[in-house]
Write an enzyme that holds these catalytic residues in place. Structure first.
Site, PDB file in Angstrom:
ATOM      1  CG  ASP A 523      -0.160  -0.174   2.516  1.00 41.53           C
ATOM      2  OD1 ASP A 523       0.582   0.757   2.875  1.00 41.53           O
ATOM      3  OD2 ASP A 523      -0.265  -1.238   3.178  1.00 41.53           O
ATOM      4  CD  GLU A 603      18.728 -23.890 -16.634  1.00 37.79           C
ATOM      5  OE1 GLU A 603      17.493 -24.042 -16.640  1.00 37.79           O
ATOM      6  OE2 GLU A 603      19.494 -24.439 -15.797  1.00 37.79           O
TER       7      GLU A 603
END
Ligand code: DGJ
Length: 716
Positions: A523, A603
């Site tokens: 928030d 990777e």
């Protein structure tokens, strides 16, 4: 701009206007909030004589002036307004507020102990007073012209010689004129599935949502959009409400008998009833109001700009991080940490974050919280020596903490059982094996400040993840008298803000990331202290696309903690390619949450390339504008990030399902300068009009959750 004339108040931003008037009885009526209209909008304000709607005493002869049908700027209980109300004083005492003057000032307005919109702005304060109770309510309005925002809150001032209990004390109320077509957009969810955009029509009814958990919560976000059924990303009126608050809140919306709509945002009256002592005052949290006449996209961009400029603390540190949590959880020692660090160093990341499990007796979630002393056995030496080893590998060091919590099995609890929120004579409510410290107690806040000041000074710490892993339950503070217990929920969050303010103030070189089991306290209140928040514990790319999509309505991408994690995903078991996981994480702060030692050399090389790619577009994510090009409903979530000059852009997202035997999908770009020409990273050239009206063909997708990562730069 603020103008006052003949009892009429006018606030104007670049594209919005807000009007109020003091009526003949001194009541503050709301007239208009919306597009700039160059006219007094009082003509819309029809005063009808409706049955069973009372009149104020002085107006018995005129049945049209009823508090039950007026659009009121700050509706209160006990005056004959039967709709939802912003304020209520001690049961049936009533609160009859009449106009008592105004002030206009310019400056930076700090709220007492609450996060707030920063920077210099023009402010209108309107004083309303109940002469019988001798109680004043000041309504505050800050005008942020550039972001088309009005920031509102209220201050209650008790001028009487007695105390009053505030049963309701919302900081913001807004009435909308009659409309048959009102829709609400909110962001409900749950742990691992936060802020899912949800749109619903509003009938004659009361719709309310909020949190009773002491945090803003995974379940509901303190934000709301009001629009109509025709409003889209780029068209129509949209009104945004964003609370700058992280505690138990409530948002209530009512469509009344006449078709008028009322919105209230504030501290949850279910959890907090504040006792206003004689001559004391009480300030509510702020709510930021946004108006857009160009749909939801513009509203979001205004919110992002405002939050970045006026809420988030200044921060120029945007590291690509790797976090240990999903890789090892509590199960590690120095050897494992350094082995991961060796591999991480080869990935070309900036920051290595040691998550939970490094202190006290913390080998599971059942012990250790409260004992913030590095576990030297587990760390194979001092914390500082570990930090030095990480730094020697070319990475900054970050640390996980959970200051607000305590385990029963901890030295701190054994020493201070009275420092825990707990109802008298009852067993405490346990959640994730932990209890909540009484942050209403200044002694506890001081103690935590000392402990964390010592810890954070003990080495070269560049980042802190501030976690909070449970809801408040037995909201009773042993440090407060019985008559103050209904204030605990709000006092708790004030204590959190106090501690955050002290520590972030002392350690301005540390990047603080908020977290509450993922996005349980995402928030604008927390963002005032921690410029980024871990968006969700769900790192599955498919789920994340919905979570980040919903989060994007108010919160900027730079505030959304987002990481690439391993496959199959730990939360959902789903598989997605590295490029797809990266495409969604790049639409946030970007980082990794996996064991790099488990990765193949290919990777690792891919990750190095992805990091390079991210660094080349990072400025667009940090400061650019975002356009939502599609939504989960279209089975694809694609964001367009673009610099303010509209010279460079990147599309990031995923396509959910491959459709066999059909044409390639296309995506239309937004808001490019009409005459411009762009080139993709593959050297293909398009006119801006082609991109906006025809669209860009996406690659043929394969399988599910296929990545979209397309970069364009303007060449003419
Ligand atoms: C919840 C957080 O969301 C996770 O990322 C992790 O930090 C754990 N807590 C650690 O306990």
């Amino acid at each position: 701009m603020i103008q006052v004339s003949d009892n009429l108040f006018l606030l104007e931003t670049e594209h919005s206007a807000y009007q109020m008037k003091v009526n003949e009885r001194g009541m503050l009526e709301h007239l208009w909030y919306g597009a700039r209209v160059d006219q007094n909008m009082d003509y819309l304000n029809l005063h009808n004589d409706l049955g069973f709607s009372g009149q104020i005493y002085e107006d018995q002869a005129d049945r049209t002036l009823s508090p039950d049908t007026l659009m009121l700027e700050y509706p209160t209980e006990g005056i004959g307004d039967y709709r939802i109300t912003a304020a209520k004083v001690e049961g049936a005492l009533g609160l009859d507020l009449r106009y008592a003057g105004y002030e206009i000032s310019t400056g930076e307005f700090n709220l007492d102990g609450l996060p707030h919109v920063r920077g210099e702005l023009e402010q209108l304060t309107i004083h309303l007073k109940d002469e019988v109770l001798n109680l004043q309510v000041d309504l505050h309005y800050l005008v942020d012209e550039k972001h088309d925002a009005i920031i509102r809150w209220a201050t209650f001032r008790n001028k009487a010689n007695r105390s009053y209990r505030l049963d309701r004390s919302f900081g913001m109320a807004l009435d909308f004129p009659v409309s048959e077509d009102v829709e609400l957009i909110s962001f409900p969810g749950r742990h691992n599935k936060e802020r899912i955009m949800t749109r619903q029509p509003l009938a004659q009814n009361v719709v309310c949502f909020g949190s009773k958990r002491g945090t803003s919560s995974h379940q509901h976000n303190p934000s709301l959009i009001v629009c109509d059924s025709l409003t889209t990303e780029n068209y129509g009126d949209a009104y945004g409400f964003l609370m700058v608050y992280s505690g138990s809140f409530k948002i209530e919306v009512e469509k009344d008998q006449t078709g008028q709509t009322r919105v209230l945002c504030g501290i949850s009256p279910d959890m907090t009833r504040w006792t206003l002592d004689a001559h004391a005052s009480f300030e509510t949290p702020q709510t930021i109001l946004f108006y857009s006449s160009q749909g939801l996209g513009k509203l979001s961009r205004n919110s992002h700009d405002l939050l970045r400029e006026r809420i988030l603390p200044k921060n120029d540190y945007h590291p690509i991080l790797i976090n240990t949590w999903e890789a090892v959880m509590f199960d590690f020692n120095r050897e494992k940490l350094l082995e991961m660090a060796d591999h991480a160093a080869k990935l070309d990341v900036d920051l290595y974050v040691m998550d939970d499990g490094w202190f006290g007796d913390r080998n599971s979630d059942l012990a250790g919280l409260g004992d913030w002393i590095p576990n030297k056995t587990k760390l194979g030496g001092s914390l500082n020596s570990l930090i030095e080893e990480i730094n020697a590998r070319g990475m900054d060091f970050g640390l996980w903490i959970e200051p607000e919590m305590i385990n029963e099995n901890s030295d701190l609890y054994r020493a201070h059982p009275e420092w825990v929120l707990q109802a008298p004579n009852r067993k405490p409510l346990i959640s994730r094996g932990q209890m909540v410290l009484d942050l209403c107690n200044p002694e506890v806040v001081d103690y935590l400040e000392d402990v964390f000041t010592h810890l954070l000074s003990s080495g070269n710490i560049r980042y802190v993840k501030w976690d909070m892993n449970r809801s408040l339950g037995d909201v009773y503070s042993p440090s407060l008298p019985v008559e103050k217990q209904e204030e605990v929920c709000h006092r708790y969050i004030l204590g959190v803000y106090d501690l955050l303010g002290r520590l972030t103030g002392k350690f301005s070189n540390i990047l603080f990331e908020g977290c509450s089991g993922g996005g349980g306290r995402f928030d604008a209140g927390m963002l005032f202290y921690t410029p980024q928040i871990w968006c969700s514990d769900d790192t599955d790319v498919h789920e994340r696309s919905k979570i980040q999509y919903g989060t994007s309505f108010f919160y900027p991408a730079v505030s959304m903690g987002a990481h690439v994690s391993e496959v199959p995903n730990q939360q959902t078991g789903r598989w997605a390619s590295l490029e797809a996981r990266a495409a969604m994480a790049m639409a946030g702060t970007y980082g990794y949450e996996l064991d790099p030692g488990e990765m193949s050399e290919e990777e690792k090389a891919e990750i190095r390339a992805l990091n390079k790619q991210f660094r080349s577009i990072q400025d667009l994510i940090v400061e650019g504008d975002v356009y939502r090009l599609s939504s989960p409903k279209n089975e694809q979530v694609i964001f367009q990030f673009m610099d303010k000059a509209k010279d460079r852009l990147v599309l990031l997202g995923i396509v959910y399902e491959t459709r066999p035997s059909t044409m390639r999908r296309k995506i239309r770009l937004q808001s490019l300068p009409e005459q411009a020409v762009y080139e993709t990273q593959d050297g293909v050239i398009y006119s801006a009009r082609a991109l906006m009206h025809g669209g860009l063909l996406l690659s043929q997708t394969c399988g599910t959750d296929a990545p979209v990562h397309i970069e364009l730069k303007r060449i003419r």
